[in-house]
Enzyme design. Structure first.
Site, PDB file in Angstrom:
ATOM      1  N   HIS A   1      -0.688   2.683  -5.872  1.00  0.00           N
ATOM      2  CA  HIS A   1      -1.282   3.982  -5.540  1.00  0.00           C
ATOM      3  C   HIS A   1      -1.100   4.836  -6.790  1.00  0.00           C
ATOM      4  O   HIS A   1      -0.823   4.338  -7.855  1.00  0.00           O
ATOM      5  CB  HIS A   1      -0.510   4.651  -4.403  1.00  0.00           C
ATOM      6  CG  HIS A   1      -0.609   3.971  -3.096  1.00  0.00           C
ATOM      7  ND1 HIS A   1      -1.671   4.147  -2.253  1.00  0.00           N
ATOM      8  CD2 HIS A   1       0.235   3.128  -2.464  1.00  0.00           C
ATOM      9  CE1 HIS A   1      -1.468   3.456  -1.139  1.00  0.00           C
ATOM     10  NE2 HIS A   1      -0.326   2.808  -1.253  1.00  0.00           N
TER      11      HIS A   1
ATOM     12  N   CYS B   1      -3.211  -1.359  -1.548  1.00  0.00           N
ATOM     13  CA  CYS B   1      -2.128  -1.481  -0.561  1.00  0.00           C
ATOM     14  C   CYS B   1      -2.609  -1.961   0.813  1.00  0.00           C
ATOM     15  O   CYS B   1      -2.930  -3.122   0.965  1.00  0.00           O
ATOM     16  CB  CYS B   1      -1.359  -0.179  -0.477  1.00  0.00           C
ATOM     17  SG  CYS B   1       0.320  -0.417   0.115  1.00  0.00           S
TER      18      CYS B   1
HETATM   19  N1  GLN Z   1       1.272  -0.542   6.026  1.00  0.00           N
HETATM   20  C1  GLN Z   1       1.308  -1.392   4.878  1.00  0.00           C
HETATM   21  C2  GLN Z   1       2.715  -1.747   4.468  1.00  0.00           C
HETATM   22  O1  GLN Z   1       3.624  -1.002   4.732  1.00  0.00           O
HETATM   23  C3  GLN Z   1       0.537  -0.760   3.736  1.00  0.00           C
HETATM   24  C4  GLN Z   1       1.142   0.525   3.256  1.00  0.00           C
HETATM   25  C5  GLN Z   1       0.301   1.294   2.313  1.00  0.00           C
HETATM   26  O2  GLN Z   1      -0.932   1.183   2.298  1.00  0.00           O
HETATM   27  N2  GLN Z   1       0.936   2.133   1.526  1.00  0.00           N
HETATM   28  O3  GLN Z   1       2.943  -2.776   3.853  1.00  0.00           O
END
Ligand code: GLN
Length: 244
Positions: A193, A97
């Site tokens: 995740h 992510c």
């Molecule tokens: N901040 C990033 C987004 O919202 C990654 C989010 C995350 O790692 N869950 O796209």
């Protein structure tokens, strides 16, 4: 196997560690140890200043909020050359992510653009809403389903890179292309995740196999483990969302 050792480095766990991303490290470690291969894990945090990948086999970058990504990006850029050489030389990187987005050229937010490492020729732009929920991919990399959970505002455009899999349920990289993640050399970048690896033991073994091959030239398949529980967890999600 007794004298073999794989070193796993968790990069900036103080900033990039969402939804149990750390569980991926634990999974890599246990699946090595169950096969009598030693595993060393190290965390490199914002307080450390001895960055050295020379004996690292697997590098893990987790997810983070936009705020955390803004903070961590300058730190990462200080080590751009080392991380890029590590990837080009076949080092294994798992980036989830926020970590995935930071391997690309940039992550464009409404008010700011966060510069990435540029190891992957991809870019990310923030969308109007967040893409949240369970996700299932069909992946040639492991010859089956990869399951996980996604929560991102960014849409990632991967150009000519190969995706990690095809989305059969959920959103994926950019909501519309049907692609999810990137696989480049031994770099696996994904929005999943979950944590990713405990639910997808085949993917974990694929990564371990690559690391052992690079370090020790081992090409034979890793000894199989009793994955009945892990496979049940994976099947449950596939049955719930795909084979209804
Ligand atoms: N901040 C990033 C987004 O919202 C990654 C989010 C995350 O790692 N869950 O796209």
């Amino acid at each position: 196997m007794d004298d073999m050792k794989i070193k796993i480095m968790h990069l900036y766990p103080d900033l990039l560690n969402l939804y149990g991303d750390r569980g991926n490290i634990e999974c890599l470690k246990r699946r090595l140890e169950w096969r009598d291969i030693k595993a060393e894990t190290e965390s490199y945090t914002c307080d450390d200043n001895n960055f050295d990948l020379s004996d690292t086999d697997i590098l893990f970058l987790g997810g983070g909020s936009d705020r955390e990504q803004k903070i961590v990006c300058s730190r990462l850029l200080e080590h751009r050359t080392e991380i890029s050489e590590f990837a080009e030389n076949g080092g294994s990187i798992i980036a989830v992510c926020g970590g995935y987005q930071l391997l690309g050229k940039y992550y464009k937010l409404e008010d700011q653009t966060i510069e990435g490492l540029g190891i992957l020729d991809i870019y990310t732009e923030q969308g109007d809403d967040r893409l949240i929920g369970n996700i299932v991919l069909e992946s040639d990399v492991i010859g089956g389903y990869i399951v996980g959970f996604e929560n991102h505002g960014g849409r990632t455009y991967i150009g000519s890179h190969t995706s990690l899999g095809r989305v059969v349920y959920g959103h994926g990289n950019d909501e519309t292309s049907g692609a999810e993640g990137v696989i480049y050399k031994n770099v696996i970048a994904t929005y999943l995740h979950g944590p990713l690896l405990p639910k997808n033991p085949k993917l974990c073994d694929y990564i371990l196999g690559n690391a052992l091959k690079r370090k020790y030239g081992i090409t034979e398949t890793l000894r199989s483990l009793d994955d009945s529980l892990e496979n049940k967890a994976n099947d449950y999600i596939v049955n719930r969302f795909v084979k209804k």
